[in-house]
Design a protein around this motif. Structure first.
Motif: not given
Length: 376
Positions: A217-233
């Motif tokens: 979950e932390r990795l998902r949130q890191d990806a969402l916060s650092r890279i715009s325009g994506i979804e991490a599911l």
């Protein structure tokens, strides 16, 4: 054998023709319920077929992507950004999209091309000829047997074209059908962009693999916060989103939901009518039992026992028929999937319907004056 069960069985088998008719009605109803629910469940599986057979901890996609075949476009340079995140072992690019297959005899067939590193976890399965290593050769694609006639090829080594580019059949699969009716064609990653018309700097998805011990979950949130325009599911989230879209937000899904609900309603009415008529035939026999001192509770137990016997026999026969239907539709676009969980649900529904249908009979029996049987 308990007296209650003995009386219940004698009532049921006294008129075997009527009993057979009652069981037939129950079997028809349960088959209807199982097949409709199996279609619903099978469709839910088909829309997540690729996700179910892909090994990934996180799917990275364009914002708003609803399902695997939906439009998702990402910059290939994003791979390094994902790899730089704490806890990421690798981010494998995927190229996928609709394209045009040109058979040797000519014509045009719509297909859906999928390409990634075969070791990434996204690769063809149920391979009956050849192997994954074949896809390492440029211009090699897979062939699904069930689409052979449509694609105009039938064996390894045969040639065709994808969007004007020559291709050769490599691995042959069996049972890998697409719910969109457009065949899945796995290809080598290097040529996949040409097949779907994607520029060299773009990909469709990234499959993220975590390092051991990393927090998902932390990795998902890191990806969402650092890279715009994506979804991490996660795979479970992607599956849930895909099924929610197709089952509850499209006409196809609504039809299956309506069919499943209608099958339960129709099944309930048929079973209720069948068992009510069967029990009503023994109205005065039950009244006689009450006249000689049996309690209402005893009558309830006898009718409940009859309902249970009917449910068990009806469900057993219906399950065998439904499993046969499942085997016959296994390679169809939407298979009927019969699982132990589905049978358990059907049994619970059938038992409730059988017992509920007996309630009307019980009310009728209890209202009969026991003394009235003595005047017959």
């Amino acid at each position: 054998m308990p007296l209650v069960l003995t009386l219940a069985l004698r009532n049921l088998f006294q008129d075997r023709l009527r009993f057979a008719a009652a069981v037939t009605g129950i079997v028809f109803s349960v088959v209807l319920i199982l097949v409709q629910m199996g279609l619903f469940y099978g469709f839910g599986r088909m829309v997540t077929l690729i996700v179910d057979h892909t090994s990934a901890d996180i799917w990275i996609m364009s914002k708003g992507t609803q399902y695997f075949e939906d439009l998702s476009i990402l910059d290939s340079d994003m791979r390094e950004e994902l790899r730089a995140l704490d806890g990421v072992a690798d981010a494998i690019p995927v190229v996928a999209g609709f394209s045009a297959w040109i058979p040797p005899e000519g014509g045009l067939v719509g297909i859906f091309v999928i390409a990634s590193d075969p070791a990434s976890g996204l690769a063809p399965w149920n391979i009956v000829e050849g192997g994954l290593d074949d896809l390492a050769a440029p211009g090699t694609v897979t062939l699904e047997r069930s689409y052979a006639a449509e694609l105009g090829v039938s064996a390894r080594g045969e040639a065709a074209q994808v969007r004007g580019h020559p291709v050769t059949v490599g691995p042959v699969t069996s049972g890998l059908r697409s719910f969109t009716t457009r065949p899945y064609v796995f290809a080598d990653f290097r040529n996949a962009r040409s097949y779907v018309g994607l520029p060299a700097n773009l990909v469709t998805y990234f499959l993220v693999r975590m390092k051991p011990g990393a927090d998902l979950e932390r990795l998902r949130q890191d990806a969402l916060s650092r890279i715009s325009g994506i979804e991490a599911l996660t795979p479970d989230q992607f599956r849930a989103r895909s099924r929610n879209f197709w089952l509850y937000r499209t006409g196809a899904g609504a039809a299956l939901v309506a069919g499943a609900l209608l099958s339960v309603i129709v099944g309930t009415v048929i079973i209720a009518q069948t068992l009510y008529s069967s029990t009503k035939e023994h109205l005065y026999e039950f009244a006689m039992v009450r006249a000689i001192g049996a309690s209402n509770r005893y009558i309830y137990r006898v009718i409940a026992c009859q309902a249970l016997v009917n449910a068990l026999i009806g469900l057993s026969v219906a399950t065998v028929i439904s499993i046969a239907v499942g085997h016959l539709t296994a390679t169809s676009i939407i298979p009927v999937v019969i699982t132990p969980g589905l049978v358990t649900i059907a049994f619970a529904v059938t038992l409730v319907m059988c017992v509920a249908s007996g309630v009307a009979s019980i009310v009728r029996i209890i209202r009969v004056d026991p003394a009235s049987v003595l005047t017959r």
